[in-house]
Enzyme design. Structure first.
Site, PDB file in Angstrom:
ATOM      1  N   ASP A   1       0.805  -1.226   0.000  1.00  0.00           N
ATOM      2  CA  ASP A   1       0.000   0.000   0.000  1.00  0.00           C
ATOM      3  C   ASP A   1       0.832   1.268   0.000  1.00  0.00           C
ATOM      4  OD1 ASP A   1      -2.020  -1.798   0.217  1.00  0.00           O
ATOM      5  OD2 ASP A   1      -2.835  -1.041   2.101  1.00  0.00           O
TER       6      ASP A   1
ATOM      7  N   HIS B   1     -18.327 -31.418 -14.496  1.00  0.00           N
ATOM      8  CA  HIS B   1     -19.792 -31.324 -14.588  1.00  0.00           C
ATOM      9  C   HIS B   1     -20.422 -32.152 -13.465  1.00  0.00           C
ATOM     10  CE1 HIS B   1     -23.819 -31.131 -16.338  1.00  0.00           C
ATOM     11  NE2 HIS B   1     -23.913 -32.427 -16.040  1.00  0.00           N
TER      12      HIS B   1
END
Length: 479
Positions: free
Chosen positions: A315, A447
């Site tokens: 930051d 799936h």
């Protein structure tokens, strides 16, 4: 100790034990460096103790609560459930302590020296460290600055951590606000708006001037606004905050709208309008270190400052105040110090928001790509058409894929809905390797799974998604 007395010699000194600092420390140790990590407060930094982890525990709580309230559809009796703030606080503290102990153990295992104290530069190769009852000087070969940032304070507003809150205190509320007003449109603002709404609070979201689109692709922005309307979250655009005062049990929020002064009464106020870099106590003015116009430390792609042996990460450097950026930069700085040819490339920095539903994005938006002159192919697949979301009942949202029609290279992926944050990793990798659409459609997708929505969004670039009705003739893209 008298200044000028003999200094302790160290190879690499890192100031700050947050994500950027401790990742840099461990990576440097892995590469054979002797590392000293100085932290004035707690390991894990703001991210672990006040920021990322506490806020994500809150959003997880909201998600769990929302799931419980809808569990009756699947045959659960939910007549006796209730919220318990005290248990949530205990759970939060337990998780934070466990993670903190884990970081400390990893540092110890990698022989990283940890020093508790407030560090500041005395010269280009010396750091002073103030502790409760002592002062020590350390002479170093290399240093990494990872001191993070602090929430922006609003002039004339006193943050008490109870009724008027910033990003460090909002996640520690022990009560659900009756009416939470939020000033801001960043990640924290959106997450807290949806989390506290799910937990039962009335929400008013006030957007700063010029911040009406939340910074996402236009399709995500439209869907987000639809969800806000569905959730009865009020939005007031183009607001200029004047001030706030506490009156008995309410907060009076003063703002201007179209030049007219207005007042909003609420029970709590959360301000989320950015951060300031923590540099004021570092003494870098003694070094002549180069800063950006906004006051962040200037660094190159290896996170090197204008002083070749001192690096800065996280930051305290320009760019989004995200832990993922700090982690990448921390590792890069450590590797550069160890002599590796490395760099931190934030071009494909994923943006993830733990809202309900979550949002994840990487690469160009449709608007950015058009501005760059690309002729686009757009593939969009609704999660409502995915079989697995039907099982879970979380059918809001979609996956949007943007590609260059000429080269078929993927330019951007934007997702809102269940599984967004997990799916975006595949999108980030695809952009990093300059994948074409066939590179994403060739692999097999499990799936049933939400991952299949990403596959079908890519297939829809050429109108081939199976679970979408065929396009009308005039809508068909060039195959």
């Amino acid at each position: 100790m008298v200044v000028g007395e003999m200094a302790h010699e160290r190879e690499l000194v890192i100031i700050g034990g947050g994500p950027g600092g401790y990742h840099a420390a461990i990576r440097a140790a892995q590469l054979g460096k002797m590392v000293t990590l100085i932290e004035k407060d707690q390991l894990g930094g703001i991210c672990l103790n006040k920021g990322c982890i506490p806020s994500k525990l809150l959003t997880s709580r909201a998600k769990k609560w929302r799931d419980l309230l809808s569990a009756d559809e699947m045959g659960f009796d939910i007549s006796s459930i209730s919220l318990n703030a005290e248990k949530h606080t205990s759970y939060k503290n337990k998780i934070i302590n466990q993670l903190k102990q884990g970081i400390e153990a990893l540092c110890k295992a990698n022989k990283v020296e940890i020093i508790k104290g407030n560090a500041f530069f005395m010269s280009e190769n010396r750091i002073g460290v103030e502790q409760a009852d002592s002062f020590e000087i350390y002479q170093f070969e290399n240093a990494i600055i990872a001191t993070g940032s602090t929430p922006v304070n609003w002039p004339g507003i006193s943050f008490d951590g109870k009724k008027i809150l910033d990003s460090w205190t909002i996640s520690s509320l022990k009560e659900i606000p009756q009416h939470l007003a939020i000033y801001g449109s960043d990640t924290n603002a959106l997450e807290m708006a949806m989390a506290f709404r799910a937990l039962g609070a009335e929400i008013t979201l006030l957007l700063e001037p010029g911040k009406n689109d939340f910074g996402f692709d236009s399709s995500i922005n439209r869907e987000l606004k639809r969800i806000f309307k569905k959730e009865k979250i009020s939005i007031i655009k183009e607001c200029e905050l004047i001030g706030a005062s506490e009156e008995s049990k309410t907060i009076s929020l003063e703002y201007t709208l179209n030049g007219t002064e207005k007042v909003l009464s609420c029970s709590h106020l959360f301000l989320s309008t950015g951060v300031n870099p923590n540099i004021s106590e570092l003494g870098i003015e003694r070094l002549g270190m180069e800063l950006t116009e906004e006051g962040f430390i200037s660094v190159d792609r290896q996170c090197r400052t204008s002083l070749m042996h001192i690096f800065a990460v996280g930051d305290i450097t320009a760019g989004p105040p995200l832990a993922v950026k700090a982690i990448s930069q921390g590792k890069t700085a450590a590797e550069a110090i160890a002599g590796l040819n490395t760099e931190s490339d934030l071009r494909y920095l994923p943006k993830v928001i733990h809202t309900l539903p979550p949002i994840a994005s990487v690469g160009m938006t449709e608007e950015e790509a058009e501005k760059e002159g690309y002729v686009l192919q757009i593939g969009q697949f609704p999660l409502a058409a995915n079989g697995y979301t039907s099982l879970s009942g979380k059918r809001d949202g979609f996956v949007k894929v943007i590609s260059d029609q000429k080269t078929e290279v993927i330019l951007g992926i934007h997702i809102i809905g269940e599984g967004a944050i997990e799916m975006i990793s595949a999108g980030t990798i695809s952009l990093e390797i300059a994948a074409r659409d066939e590179d994403m459609t060739f692999p097999l997708y499990p799936h049933p799974s939400i991952n299949e929505a990403l596959l079908e969004a890519v297939e829809q670039l050429k109108g081939r998604a199976v679970h979408v009705a065929p396009l009308r003739k005039q809508e068909k893209v060039k195959l």
